[in-house]
Design an enzyme around this catalytic site. Structure first.
Site, PDB file in Angstrom:
ATOM      1  N   HIS A 177       0.746  -1.204   0.101  1.00 58.37           N
ATOM      2  CA  HIS A 177       0.037  -0.030  -0.136  1.00 58.37           C
ATOM      3  C   HIS A 177       0.905   1.209  -0.079  1.00 58.37           C
ATOM      4  O   HIS A 177       1.880   1.281   0.439  1.00 58.37           O
ATOM      5  CB  HIS A 177      -1.253  -0.079   1.116  1.00 58.37           C
ATOM      6  CG  HIS A 177      -0.666   0.228   2.750  1.00 58.37           C
ATOM      7  ND1 HIS A 177      -0.420   1.471   3.157  1.00 58.37           N
ATOM      8  CD2 HIS A 177      -0.163  -0.774   3.442  1.00 58.37           C
ATOM      9  CE1 HIS A 177       0.127   1.323   4.306  1.00 58.37           C
ATOM     10  NE2 HIS A 177       0.159   0.186   4.560  1.00 58.37           N
ATOM     11  N   GLU A 225      -5.203   1.576   1.970  1.00 55.37           N
ATOM     12  CA  GLU A 225      -5.160   0.305   2.875  1.00 55.37           C
ATOM     13  C   GLU A 225      -5.398   0.636   4.063  1.00 55.37           C
ATOM     14  O   GLU A 225      -6.212  -0.030   4.807  1.00 55.37           O
ATOM     15  CB  GLU A 225      -4.029  -0.213   2.773  1.00 55.37           C
ATOM     16  CG  GLU A 225      -3.646  -1.686   3.369  1.00 55.37           C
ATOM     17  CD  GLU A 225      -3.143  -1.555   4.787  1.00 55.37           C
ATOM     18  OE1 GLU A 225      -3.159  -2.680   5.374  1.00 55.37           O
ATOM     19  OE2 GLU A 225      -3.056  -0.526   5.218  1.00 55.37           O
TER      20      GLU A 225
HETATM   21 ZN   LIG Z   1       0.696  -0.921   6.508  1.00 49.78          ZN
END
Ligand SMILES: [Zn+2]
Length: 698
Positions: free
Chosen positions: A342, A389
Site C-alpha cells: 500500500h 489500505e
Molecule cells: Zn501498512
C-alpha cells in the site's frame, strides 16, 4: 496494519525435496538460478534511500493531494524503467476529519492538546500539517460523560466489568491499544452503550516501558498517537462486496457497517490526564498499565468530552488511485504473478508503508532491467501499489472485486509487502503451498548482517530444537492487502519483512529521520526485501510447472484438522472431524503422487502445451477451498482455510467455518460445516489427481 499473527510455535518437518528446484527441469533450474542471482544483485540501498526520502517527505493520507504525488512518483519511476503502467481510480466513501477535540471537563477542566509535538531533528514532524488525530470511519459527534477504563476493550474485558458491576452505558470508555484490532474495540464499546471511545497507547505496551522514546530511542514518546481505521469489513463501505466503479450503486450511510459513536486516538501523555483521577473499583492486576499511578476503572469522577466533526455530510466521497506496472509474460502471458504494497499512510509513513512500496519498486526495477536486456519472465508480472489500505484495504479490495473473474482464472500468486523494513528480524507467512518456495529463495539472498543468507540468519534466530525443523511462518488472517486475494478469492499468497523495536506506528514520527536513525539506517533491509521479491516473483513466473508444494499444504491441514477434532471432543459432542482428517489424508497422498509425477515429467521434457494444461488445472486446487457464499458470519470471507478472527481482527482462525460453528456452540452446524469442507477437500484432491494424470499422459 498488522500482517500476520503468529500462533505459538509452528514446527514443520523439512519437506521431502526430491527436485532441488520444484517446477523446473534440472537444465532450466540452472538458467533460473542464474537469472535470480542476477536479479538479486540489482536492488540498491542507495536507490531505496532515495525513494524513501521522496515518498516519506510529506504525510500522505488517502484522498489528499499528497497521495496524487506518490501516485505520480511511482508511475514515473516505473515508466522510466520501461514498464507498461496503469492507474485505476475509485471513488470511495471516506469522510475526512474537519476537527477533533478532547476535553477533561471535570475535575479541573482542560482541553487536551492532540498534536504530536515537533521534534527538532525530525523535519517532517513540523514541515507539513500533521494528519489530524483521528480514527478513520469513527462517527462525527459531540459527546461527554464520566470516564470508564476498559483495559484493552476486549469482549472478556467487558465481561470482567459486568462482573464488577460497572457499565459504560452513556459514558466515555477509554481503552488501551493492543491485543485486538481497533475496529473490534469500537464495536464492543458501542455494543455496550458507550457514548464515545478514546483509544490510547499505554507505555507498558507501546512506550517507555519498552525502551527509550523518540528521538532518543525508537519507542513511542508521550505525545505519540496511533491513528487508524475502526471499520471492521474490508473495502469501501458504500459498495459491500462489489467494486466502487463510476456508476456503482451506493448503499445509504445508515446501512454501512461502520461505528456509530465517535472514537479518537490519544497519546499516553493525554490518557494520564483522564486516568489519573479515576476512582471506583480496584482493578484486576493485569489491567494495570505503565503510567505512574494506580489505575481504577471509574466511572468518574473524571468526566471527558470528545467532539469530532467530519465532511461526511458535505464531501464524503474521495478518489483513490491504485498503480500498476506490468511486464507481459513471454510464454504464458495470461497467467499472472502479482506483488503489491500500500502506498497510503497516516503520516510520512517511512515504515508503514513507504518501505513496502520500495520493495515493490526495487523488484520492478530489477526485473524490468532484465526484460530490457532480453530476459523476459515466462508469466506476466504485475507490480501494484494500493491506495487507502489504512482505511480498511480499500484500494486492493475494490480492485479484486472489480477484476475477480480475471484473477480467479489466472492469478498464480500474490505477494504482499507491508511495513517490511524496521529492524533485523526476518518474519514471513503465507499459504502453506508457497512457504517452501519462500524459504528456498531466502537461502539465495544474503542477509545484511553478513552472517549468511537470510534463511540462515532466520534459522539461527529461531533457535530450533532440531535440524529437521523449519522456522515458523505465519498464517494469513487479515489486516493487509492480501485479504482480497487470499480470503476473498483463494489465491495463494506470501508475505515477509524485517521487524524490530519501534513505537512510531501510525504516528507523525514514522519518518525518514526515524528510519535512518533506528529502523534501517543503511536501507539494506529495504534492498534485501526487493531482492527477495524479485527472486520469488521470478521463481513463480518462470516455472514450467507451477511450484506449489501441496505436500506441505496437506500436512499443515492435518494439524488443523486434529486441532478441530480436539475442540470438538472438549465439547463432548457426537460429531467428529474424522472424515475431515481422512479427506486430508487423501489430499496428502495425491500431493505426493503429484510431486513425483511433476519431477518425472520435467526430467522427460514436457511440451509447453501440456505444461499449460497442467498449470490451468493446478490453479483450481486451492480455489476449491473457497465457498461462493463465504463464512456464515461474513460472506466476503470465502476462503475456508484461514480468516481473521471476527472477535479479534488481527489473530487468525484456522478452518474458520468449523471454528465459528464450534464457538457458536451449534453441534448441528459443526457437522454440516465438516461435511461441507470434506466435499471441498475432496474436490481439491480431484483437481490435483487430474493434474497428475495430465503429467503422466504427457
Ligand atoms: Zn501498512
Amino acid at each position: 496494519m498488522n500482517r500476520f499473527f503468529l500462533v505459538g510455535m509452528v514446527l514443520l518437518p523439512v519437506a521431502v525435496r526430491a527436485q532441488a528446484t520444484p517446477g523446473y527441469s534440472s537444465q532450466s533450474a540452472v538458467v533460473e538460478r542464474a537469472t535470480e542471482a542476477d536479479a538479486i544483485g540489482r536492488p540498491s540501498p542507495a536507490d531505496a534511500s532515495a525513494h524513501s526520502r521522496f515518498l516519506s517527505s510529506q504525510p500522505h493520507m488517502a484522498g489528499t493531494p499528497a497521495q496524487a504525488r506518490t501516485r505520480d512518483y511511482v508511475i514515473n519511476q516505473m515508466k522510466s524503467w520501461g514498464l507498461e503502467t496503469e492507474v485505476r481510480s475509485y471513488s470511495v466513501w471516506m469522510p475526512h476529519p474537519l476537527s477533533t477535540r478532547v476535553w477533561r471537563i471535570a475535575p479541573d477542566p482542560i482541553e487536551l492538546d492532540l498534536k504530536e509535538g515537533p521534534v527538532a531533528e525530525d523535519t517532517t514532524s513540523s514541515a507539513f500539517p500533521q494528519v489530524m488525530a483521528f480514527n478513520g470511519y469513527g462517527a462525527a459527534g459531540d459527546v461527554s460523560g464520566e470516564v470508564v477504563y476498559v483495559n484493552y476493550g476486549l469482549i472478556e474485558d467487558y465481561a470482567q466489568l459486568d462482573s464488577m458491576g460497572v457499565s459504560v452505558k452513556g459514558k466515555i470508555a477509554i481503552a488501551r491499544y493492543g491485543r485486538s484490532y481497533r475496529g473490534i474495540k469500537a464495536r464492543e464499546a458501542e455494543k455496550h452503550g458507550a457514548a464515545g471511545l478514546l483509544i490510547y497507547s499505554d507505555p507498558a505496551d507501546d512506550g517507555y516501558m519498552r525502551g527509550d522514546v523518540y528521538p532518543k530511542g525508537p519507542m513511542r514518546p508521550s505525545q505519540g498517537i496511533q491513528r487508524g481505521s475502526v471499520m471492521n469489513p474490508n473495502g469501501d463501505p458504500s459498495t459491500p462486496g462489489y467494486p466502487s466503479t463510476a456508476n456503482a450503486r451506493r448503499i445509504p450511510v445508515g446501512q454501512m457497517e461502520i461505528p456509530r459513536i465517535p472514537v479518537l486516538p490519544i497519546s499516553y501523555g493525554n490518557a494520564a490526564e483522564l486516568l489519573r483521577g479515576l476512582s471506583g473499583k480496584s482493578i484486576p492486576q493485569p489491567w494495570q498499565g505503565g503510567l505512574s499511578f494506580r489505575y481504577h476503572v471509574g466511572p468518574g469522577p473524571v468526566q471527558a468530552r470528545l467532539a469530532v466533526a467530519t465532511d461526511a455530510s458535505t464531501n464524503p466521497y474521495k478518489t483513490i488511485w491504485d498503480t500498476f506496472g506490468i511486464i507481459r509474460g513471454s510464454e504464458f502471458p495470461n497467467e499472472i504473478v502479482m506483488i503489491g504494497g500500500h502506498r497510503d499512510a497516516w503520516g510520512p509513513g517511512a515504515a508503514d508503508n513507504v518501505s513496502g512500496t520500495i520493495s515493490v519498486l526495487e523488484a520492478a526495477h530489477a526485473i524490468a532491467d532484465q526484460a530490457k536486456a532480453g530476459k523476459r519472465p515466462k508469466r506476466t508480472i504485475i507490480f501494484a501499489t494500493w491506495d487507502a489500505e489504512e482505511w480498511g484495504l480499500l484500494g486492493s479490495t475494490e480492485f479484486v472485486e472489480e477484476d475477480s473473474l480475471r484473477l480467479s482464472k489466472s492469478a498464480v500468486a500474490y505477494l504482499n509487502q507491508d511495513d517490511v523494513a524496521q529492524g533485523p528480524n526476518f518474519n514471513s507467512g503465507g499459504s502453506p503451498s508457497l512457504r517452501a518456495l519462500l524459504r528456498d529463495v531466502a537461502r539465495e539472498v544474503p542477509d545484511p548482517s553478513h552472517e549468511g543468507s537470510v534463511y540462515e540468519v532466520w534459522r539461527k534466530r529461531a533457535n530450533l530444537a532440531a535440524d529437521s525443523l523449519e522456522p515458523q511462518m505465519g498464517d494469513p488472517g487479515g489486516g493487509s492487502d492480501f485479504a482480497g486475494f487470499y480470503n476473498h478469492l483463494g489465491i495463494p499468497i506470501l508475505d515477509w519483512g524485517f521487524g524490530g523495536p519501534g513505537g512510531v506506528y501510525h504516528s507523525a514520527y514514522d519518518s525518514y529521520h526515524w528510519m535512518s536513525k533506528f529502523g534501517d539506517p543503511n536501507f539494506e533491509f529495504h534492498a534485501t526485501n526487493g531482492r527477495i521479491a524479485a527472486a520469488a516473483l521470478l521463481r513463480i513466473a518462470n516455472a514450467e510447472i507451477l511450484p506449489y508444494d501441496y505436500v506441505e499444504y496437506a500436512r499443515t491441514m492435518k494439524r488443523f484438522a486434529s486441532q478441530a477434532e480436539q475442540s470438538i471432543s472438549d465439547k463432548h459432542w457426537k460429531v467428529s472431524a474424522g472424515e475431515l482428517s481422512k479427506s486430508i489424508d487423501k489430499l496428502e497422498t495425491a500431493a505426493m503422487a503429484f510431486a513425483a509425477a511433476r519431477d518425472r515429467a520435467l526430467g522427460a521434457r514436457l511440451s509447453p502445451q501440456s505444461a499449460q494444461q497442467v498449470n490451468a488445472t493446478l490453479l483450481g486446487v486451492e480455489r476449491q477451498l473457497t465457498r461462493p457464499q463465504g463464512l456464515v458470519t461474513r460472506p466476503w470471507f470465502r476462503n475456508l482455510i484461514y480468516a481473521a478472527d471476527e472477535n479479534n481482527g488481527y489473530s487468525t482462525m484456522v478452518l474458520p467455518s468449523i471454528g465459528e460453528a464450534i464457538r457458536a456452540g451449534d453441534e448441528g452446524m459443526v457437522g454440516r460445516e465438516i461435511a461441507d469442507l470434506v466435499g471441498r477437500f475432496d474436490a481439491a484432491t480431484r483437481a490435483l489427481q487430474m493434474a497428475t494424470g495430465l503429467l503422466q499422459k504427457s
